[in-house]
Write a protein that holds these residues in place. Sequence first.
Motif, PDB file in Angstrom:
ATOM      1  N   UNK A  64       0.799  -1.221   0.000  1.00 31.73           N
ATOM      2  CA  UNK A  64       0.000   0.000   0.000  1.00 31.73           C
ATOM      3  C   UNK A  64       0.834   1.274   0.000  1.00 31.73           C
ATOM      4  N   UNK A  65       2.083   1.204   0.471  1.00 30.23           N
ATOM      5  CA  UNK A  65       2.869   2.440   0.530  1.00 30.23           C
ATOM      6  C   UNK A  65       3.550   2.750  -0.798  1.00 30.23           C
ATOM      7  N   UNK A  66       3.416   1.874  -1.792  1.00 29.21           N
ATOM      8  CA  UNK A  66       4.034   2.091  -3.090  1.00 29.21           C
ATOM      9  C   UNK A  66       3.013   2.507  -4.131  1.00 29.21           C
ATOM     10  N   UNK A  67       3.471   3.282  -5.111  1.00 27.77           N
ATOM     11  CA  UNK A  67       2.623   3.730  -6.217  1.00 27.77           C
ATOM     12  C   UNK A  67       3.331   3.391  -7.515  1.00 27.77           C
ATOM     13  N   UNK A  68       2.601   2.871  -8.493  1.00 29.32           N
ATOM     14  CA  UNK A  68       3.178   2.438  -9.765  1.00 29.32           C
ATOM     15  C   UNK A  68       2.631   3.276 -10.901  1.00 29.32           C
ATOM     16  N   UNK A  69       3.543   3.861 -11.688  1.00 27.68           N
ATOM     17  CA  UNK A  69       3.178   4.563 -12.916  1.00 27.68           C
ATOM     18  C   UNK A  69       3.787   3.794 -14.089  1.00 27.68           C
ATOM     19  N   UNK A  70       2.948   3.231 -14.928  1.00 24.57           N
ATOM     20  CA  UNK A  70       3.392   2.618 -16.176  1.00 24.57           C
ATOM     21  C   UNK A  70       3.170   3.633 -17.290  1.00 24.57           C
TER      22      UNK A  70
END
Length: 341
Positions: A307-313
């Motif tokens: 939950x503490x990570x965010x992913x931008x593809x």
Amino acid sequence: MRTADGVAVDALYEPGAAGEGVAAGHPGDPSGTSDVDRAFDHVFVIAHGFTGDLDRPHVRRAARAFARHGAVVTFSFRGHGASGGRSTVGDREVLDLAAAVAWARGFGHARVTTVGFSMGGSVVLRHAALYGGPGGEAGTALYAPGGEAGTVLYAPGGEAGGAGKAATDATDATDATDAAGRAEAREGASATTEAARAGAREEAAGSPGADARTDAVISVSAPARWYYRGTAPMRRLHWLVMRPTGRLVGRWGLRTRIHHREWDPVPLSPVAAAARIAPVPLLIVHGDRDAYFPLDHPRMLAAAAGDHGELWLEPGMGHAENAAPDPLLDRMARWAIAQAG
């Protein structure tokens, strides 16, 4: 600037937007909520990719983009550019980043965001896991006990034993993961001893301590696991690092001096590091046209981060600094500033 193990590292500080606030007479109150307050408070430490250095045009372009949002520190990893030492391809480089972060805090900035590209992307992950966030254990060890023994990305100097042979034979993501698991099972018993030795070495050398912690992490185009060679560019890179002829090409053609010795002990893998970064905010950025690391790498990192990570593809983006357009760099900087609240 000098690292805990005594390597001289070439570094550059640019006040950027923070300097504009000072020039305007703004006090830069860390408790403020305005954009000027946040820019004054913030410094970005940029960790370049393998064969890069702080003078490379793509690194300078990234620095200019982040300088619109705060101060910027760029540096050359060991073995790169004007820095001393020899590259260990992501292992001891965590000490270079720790020194750069501590140096950046010395200019009075309360908040640091580390931004890493490719090899630098793996280094910022491991740095955040090992040096901790606010209140964390800062600089206690280079290698986490029970770490990924035998899952080496590069084994400079030749064969890496059974683990290296297993990973060398793996040409796709599934096979590489299975090979790493088998290697870890064979060699995991020695990991704790290696970790203890590494921690003792750093403690003896002197650690930057709590000043080396980061407040937010941006990892761009990073690998999730060591020893990946499922793409042609990564197979070429392994040749560059593992073969004497390749290291000569690196030295004279790419201004990168590569160490010939194998990793000992083996560093914590990026995916294992991503799982240990919380509560520090983490942003993972990856292009869907990355020729080095396919999309299973950022997805593995994001899954490990939770939950503490965010992913931008990013559609249409290739690999690392060269492929990151200015609008994306600006968006990444705004994300980091927003984490300050």
